[in-house]
Structures are given as structure tokens and as C-alpha cells.
Design a protein around this motif. Sequence first.
Motif, PDB file in Angstrom:
ATOM      1  N   PHE B  56       0.832  -1.204   0.000  1.00 20.78           N
ATOM      2  CA  PHE B  56       0.000   0.000   0.000  1.00 20.78           C
ATOM      3  C   PHE B  56       0.865   1.252   0.000  1.00 20.78           C
ATOM      4  O   PHE B  56       0.474   2.278  -0.571  1.00 20.78           O
ATOM      5  CB  PHE B  56      -0.962  -0.010   1.189  1.00 20.78           C
ATOM      6  N   THR B  57       2.069   1.173   0.635  1.00 19.17           N
ATOM      7  CA  THR B  57       2.975   2.314   0.584  1.00 19.17           C
ATOM      8  C   THR B  57       3.376   2.612  -0.858  1.00 19.17           C
ATOM      9  O   THR B  57       3.543   3.760  -1.241  1.00 19.17           O
ATOM     10  CB  THR B  57       4.241   2.033   1.413  1.00 19.17           C
ATOM     11  N   GLN B  58       3.522   1.542  -1.639  1.00 23.80           N
ATOM     12  CA  GLN B  58       3.978   1.715  -3.023  1.00 23.80           C
ATOM     13  C   GLN B  58       2.826   1.662  -4.020  1.00 23.80           C
ATOM     14  O   GLN B  58       3.047   1.410  -5.202  1.00 23.80           O
ATOM     15  CB  GLN B  58       4.997   0.624  -3.351  1.00 23.80           C
ATOM     16  N   ALA B  59       1.585   1.864  -3.547  1.00 25.48           N
ATOM     17  CA  ALA B  59       0.401   1.867  -4.400  1.00 25.48           C
ATOM     18  C   ALA B  59       0.266   0.572  -5.189  1.00 25.48           C
ATOM     19  O   ALA B  59       0.031   0.568  -6.392  1.00 25.48           O
ATOM     20  CB  ALA B  59       0.400   3.071  -5.342  1.00 25.48           C
ATOM     21  N   ARG B  60       0.484  -0.572  -4.494  1.00 25.08           N
ATOM     22  CA  ARG B  60       0.220  -1.876  -5.089  1.00 25.08           C
ATOM     23  C   ARG B  60      -0.846  -2.559  -4.237  1.00 25.08           C
ATOM     24  O   ARG B  60      -1.316  -1.993  -3.259  1.00 25.08           O
ATOM     25  CB  ARG B  60       1.481  -2.757  -5.067  1.00 25.08           C
ATOM     26  N   LEU B  61      -1.186  -3.797  -4.598  1.00 27.02           N
ATOM     27  CA  LEU B  61      -2.151  -4.528  -3.787  1.00 27.02           C
ATOM     28  C   LEU B  61      -1.485  -5.542  -2.876  1.00 27.02           C
ATOM     29  O   LEU B  61      -2.044  -5.953  -1.874  1.00 27.02           O
ATOM     30  CB  LEU B  61      -3.156  -5.244  -4.688  1.00 27.02           C
ATOM     31  N   GLY B  62      -0.269  -5.992  -3.223  1.00 26.94           N
ATOM     32  CA  GLY B  62       0.378  -7.013  -2.410  1.00 26.94           C
ATOM     33  C   GLY B  62      -0.188  -8.386  -2.698  1.00 26.94           C
ATOM     34  O   GLY B  62      -0.886  -8.566  -3.703  1.00 26.94           O
ATOM     35  N   PHE B 325       7.012   0.581  12.843  1.00 26.35           N
ATOM     36  CA  PHE B 325       8.304   0.060  12.372  1.00 26.35           C
ATOM     37  C   PHE B 325       8.248  -0.214  10.872  1.00 26.35           C
ATOM     38  O   PHE B 325       9.195   0.051  10.135  1.00 26.35           O
ATOM     39  CB  PHE B 325       8.650  -1.238  13.097  1.00 26.35           C
ATOM     40  N   MET B 326       7.105  -0.749  10.416  1.00 28.06           N
ATOM     41  CA  MET B 326       6.973  -1.067   8.992  1.00 28.06           C
ATOM     42  C   MET B 326       6.945   0.202   8.155  1.00 28.06           C
ATOM     43  O   MET B 326       7.556   0.268   7.088  1.00 28.06           O
ATOM     44  CB  MET B 326       5.708  -1.889   8.759  1.00 28.06           C
ATOM     45  N   PHE B 327       6.274   1.244   8.661  1.00 30.74           N
ATOM     46  CA  PHE B 327       6.266   2.519   7.940  1.00 30.74           C
ATOM     47  C   PHE B 327       7.690   3.043   7.801  1.00 30.74           C
ATOM     48  O   PHE B 327       8.076   3.523   6.736  1.00 30.74           O
ATOM     49  CB  PHE B 327       5.409   3.552   8.666  1.00 30.74           C
ATOM     50  N   PHE B 328       8.481   2.949   8.908  1.00 29.93           N
ATOM     51  CA  PHE B 328       9.881   3.385   8.833  1.00 29.93           C
ATOM     52  C   PHE B 328      10.583   2.684   7.686  1.00 29.93           C
ATOM     53  O   PHE B 328      11.248   3.295   6.873  1.00 29.93           O
ATOM     54  CB  PHE B 328      10.642   3.022  10.115  1.00 29.93           C
ATOM     55  N   ARG B 329      10.408   1.357   7.673  1.00 26.90           N
ATOM     56  CA  ARG B 329      11.168   0.557   6.717  1.00 26.90           C
ATOM     57  C   ARG B 329      10.854   0.934   5.287  1.00 26.90           C
ATOM     58  O   ARG B 329      11.731   0.992   4.446  1.00 26.90           O
ATOM     59  CB  ARG B 329      10.859  -0.919   6.941  1.00 26.90           C
ATOM     60  N   TRP B 330       9.561   1.183   5.016  1.00 21.14           N
ATOM     61  CA  TRP B 330       9.191   1.399   3.623  1.00 21.14           C
ATOM     62  C   TRP B 330       9.167   2.863   3.237  1.00 21.14           C
ATOM     63  O   TRP B 330       8.766   3.198   2.135  1.00 21.14           O
ATOM     64  CB  TRP B 330       7.843   0.729   3.342  1.00 21.14           C
ATOM     65  N   THR B 331       9.540   3.762   4.152  1.00 22.35           N
ATOM     66  CA  THR B 331       9.506   5.186   3.823  1.00 22.35           C
ATOM     67  C   THR B 331      10.888   5.798   3.698  1.00 22.35           C
ATOM     68  O   THR B 331      11.133   6.605   2.814  1.00 22.35           O
ATOM     69  CB  THR B 331       8.720   5.961   4.894  1.00 22.35           C
ATOM     70  N   TYR B 332      11.809   5.430   4.607  1.00 26.07           N
ATOM     71  CA  TYR B 332      13.083   6.145   4.649  1.00 26.07           C
ATOM     72  C   TYR B 332      14.155   5.433   3.842  1.00 26.07           C
ATOM     73  O   TYR B 332      14.191   4.210   3.803  1.00 26.07           O
ATOM     74  CB  TYR B 332      13.552   6.278   6.102  1.00 26.07           C
TER      75      TYR B 332
END
Lengths: 129, 370
Positions: B56-62, B325-332
Motif C-alpha cells: 500500500f505504501t507503493q500503491a500496489r495490492l500485495g 516500524f513497517m512505515f519506517f522501513r518502507w519510507t526512509y
Amino acid sequence: MQPTTFEIVFPLTVLAMLGIAVPAGIMIANQAINPQKKGTRSKGEPYECGLGQTAGNAGERYSIKFYLVAMLFLVFDLEVAFLYPWALSFLKGGWDLLWILLTFLVILEAGYMYLWNKGAFDWNDATEK
Amino acid sequence: MDLSTTNFIGDLVREYSPYSWVASIVNGVIAIVAIMAVGVGPSPMLIWWERKVAAFTQARLGPMRVGPWGLLQTVCDVIKLLFKELITPHGADKLLFFLAPALPLTGSFLVLAVIPWDHNLQVANPGMGVPFIIAVSSLGILGTLLAGWSSNNKFSLLGALRCGAQMISYEVSLSLIMLFVVLMSGSADVREIVLSQQGNVTDWWIIKAPFLGIAAFVMYMISATAELNRGPFDMSEAEQELTAGFHTEYSSTAFAMFFLAEYINMVATSALASVFFLGGFLPFAFPDFGFAPIVGVVASINGALAILPGFFWMAGKILFLITLFMFFRWTYPRPRVDQLMSLEWKFLLPANLILLGLGAVFIAFGLILP
């Protein structure tokens, strides 16, 4: 009710043994389901993009910059251990304990500034200075 | 519904059995089963959740194919890993190579054991819980170092050394922040720390210690991310530089053990953060500030919230922190190695020492009420 020593040690021991037994069990099951096959020679080669043939093997000596980090870790972790009894009695203590801490921290910070000045925290040229 | 059955069954056995040690053993075994269920059980679900968050961070469905919303994807992955071949590389130290995946798992099991999940749900409560946690969590470092050294791969060795340096560095600031909370609550007993935050939201340490609490929480989250070796601080497995870091040579279930340990560690670290700063198993309660017109309404809302057992509050807080923690990983983006080390030694360490001194001064001047 206050737990007995046995009630504390027994579950922790069991959990520590489980921590070894669970991976061992799963890996043995994996071996049983799918035994290792011989394969060609290159199958067991380290996965390092051909470096294995040209750059020797990984058992050779490295210059380790991390040694200094480990020393620093020991110093500062010991200091944390020293502070535990102090922190536990602070609420019951009072002003005396505050002065003790501030003196301790000032001495520690002096040593810390010395280390910084010597370049112990500069990752890139820690060995040159 | 109350999940504190461990005590209930233990008491029942204690009543009917002539020997007290029978009850101790039964109690211990039930508690261990419960901890396995709450600590290890959700890991496959967390892997699914991480993939969804990433998507969802990368605008996909997973994952969407296996089961509803791809829920069964991880189960399939586990089965696939079990049927893969366990490969030992040439020149590997066999004993250490297969011992290495077990150590991080042992460390995280032991941390899970001393965390209070509910009023009566805690496997063991050593009086000095916080130093115990610091001690056993170092087992994870040993595991990664052994894995890197024993697999006879230069990338693994470099990754493991980096990882060791990073983890021991950040352990200093983690233990200093834990010391800060110990100083505030006056106890190193994990359960006592939770109980020292009783009351409403403003009694949680993140708010109760003015300004210092939130600073300590932010620094805890940064150090914990580095300690967990998760992105953006995953220097030990920076795939552009080191293939996969310390677990390059691991295949099939041995690799799965490292993966599992990472997620269990994440649960344990988030649980500790919630114990130290967010009130652990205590329910969320709104403050009324003694403002007469809202006292009744707030009290009834708080009463309704307190119906949920403590275990659900704990789980909710843990899930919230894990998602963070997951937001950190996929944002920075990932920093350089030397930047990471400078962050610890030149910023977090002095900041933590100042935090500790300020905390003591605040308590001495009565700004923080115990």
C-alpha cells in the motif's frame, strides 16, 4: 504471592531449551523430508559472485575497525550497569543522590569529550589517528 | 473473557495436588504454551501484514491470490521453505553454522517470557526484569556473528561484523533509555513499571514525564529499529553491497529461522516499548482534568473501554508500534554505515546521558510525580 526461585527458573530454562530444540527439530524434519543431494562442485561454492576464486577464502585475516566499537561498548554498558542501583534508590533518596549522579555524569562526559577529540567516534579514519 | 487462565488452572492444581512443585510446573508449562501462542503464533500474520503495508505504501495490492486478500500466502511460503534443500557451503563450520539460527530465537523467547501480557499472564517475573532483558537480548548478536563467520563467505562476514558493531552500539542507548524509565518508576521489575502508569493517558510515561517522555520514546524507536536490523538501518543485509549479508548462505528452514526470529524480536521490542512508555496492558483512559461537566461522561467512557481485557490493549499497542516500524522501513532511505555509527555515538549517546540527568533533576524538583 511471591514466586519461588523454582517458579522463575523452571520456565526460563524450558524456554531456553525450546529456543534450541524448535530450530533443531524443524531443520531435522527438513532434512528428513528432503535429504541433501551431492550435486556438482559449484553447488557448495560460497555465493559471492565469483570472488571465491579470485580473492581467497573468508577465513583469512581482516583488519577489524569494529574492535574500538566493542571497547567503547564495554565502557558505556558497564557505566549503565553501575547506574542501576542508583536509579532504583533515587525515588527514596533525595538531593544527595542527585549530586552523585551529576558528578558521575560530568566525569563521564569529560572522558567522552576526550574520546571524541581523539577521533574515536570517526568511523572513517578511526585507525589513522 | 479473561485470559488469565494460567493462574486459575495453577491454583486448581495447587489445591488438589499434595506437592506444590506440581502446581509450579503446570503453571509454567501453561504459561509457556500461552507465550508461544501470543508471541510466535502471529509471526506469519505479521509477515503478511508487512507485505500489505509495503504494497500500500507503493500503491500496489500485495499478495491477493492465495486465500482471501492473500491471507494464506505466508502459510504457503512456510510449506515451500520446508520442502527446499538445506545446503551447507564448502568450508563452513557445520556445528556453528547450524547453531547460529537457534541463538536469536532463544534470545527472543527469553525476552517474551518476562513481558507481562496481562495482569496474570507472565511466564516468569525475575525481580530485576530490565537487566535480564538487556542480558538475554544480546544472544541475537551472537547468532548473527556466528552465522556470518561460520558460512565461509566474505559478504556474510562483512555483514555480520557490521551488524555486530551496529547492534552493540545501539544497545548502549537502548539500555540508557530503559534506565531512564527505571529511574522514573523506581523499579526494575517489568510488571511494577506497568503498574506505575495506572490512571489515565496522562499517567503513561510518554506524557507523565514532561517533554522527556516523548523524547525518550522517539529515541527508543530509533535505537530499536537499529537493534532489530530493520530498514532503514538494515546495514547487515544491504543487498546492493553485501548480497544478503549474514544470511547469504542460509537456505530453506535455516533461513526461515532467522526470518522468524526477526519478527518475534519485533513483537518483543514493541511489547517492551508499550510496557515502558504506553502503559502496557493497562486500558486506554481519557483524562478529565478535574473539569466538572465532563467528569461523568469521561468516567463512563473509560469504564466501557476498561471492559476489554488487558491482553487486547497490549496486543493493540504492539500492533500499532509494529506498523510504525513497517512505515519506517518502507519510507526512509538507508543511511551510510559511518552515518549510522555517528548517529549513535555522536548524537543518541550524549542525548541519552543528558536525558538521564534532566530526568533526575525533574524528579528532584517535583516536576514528575511518582
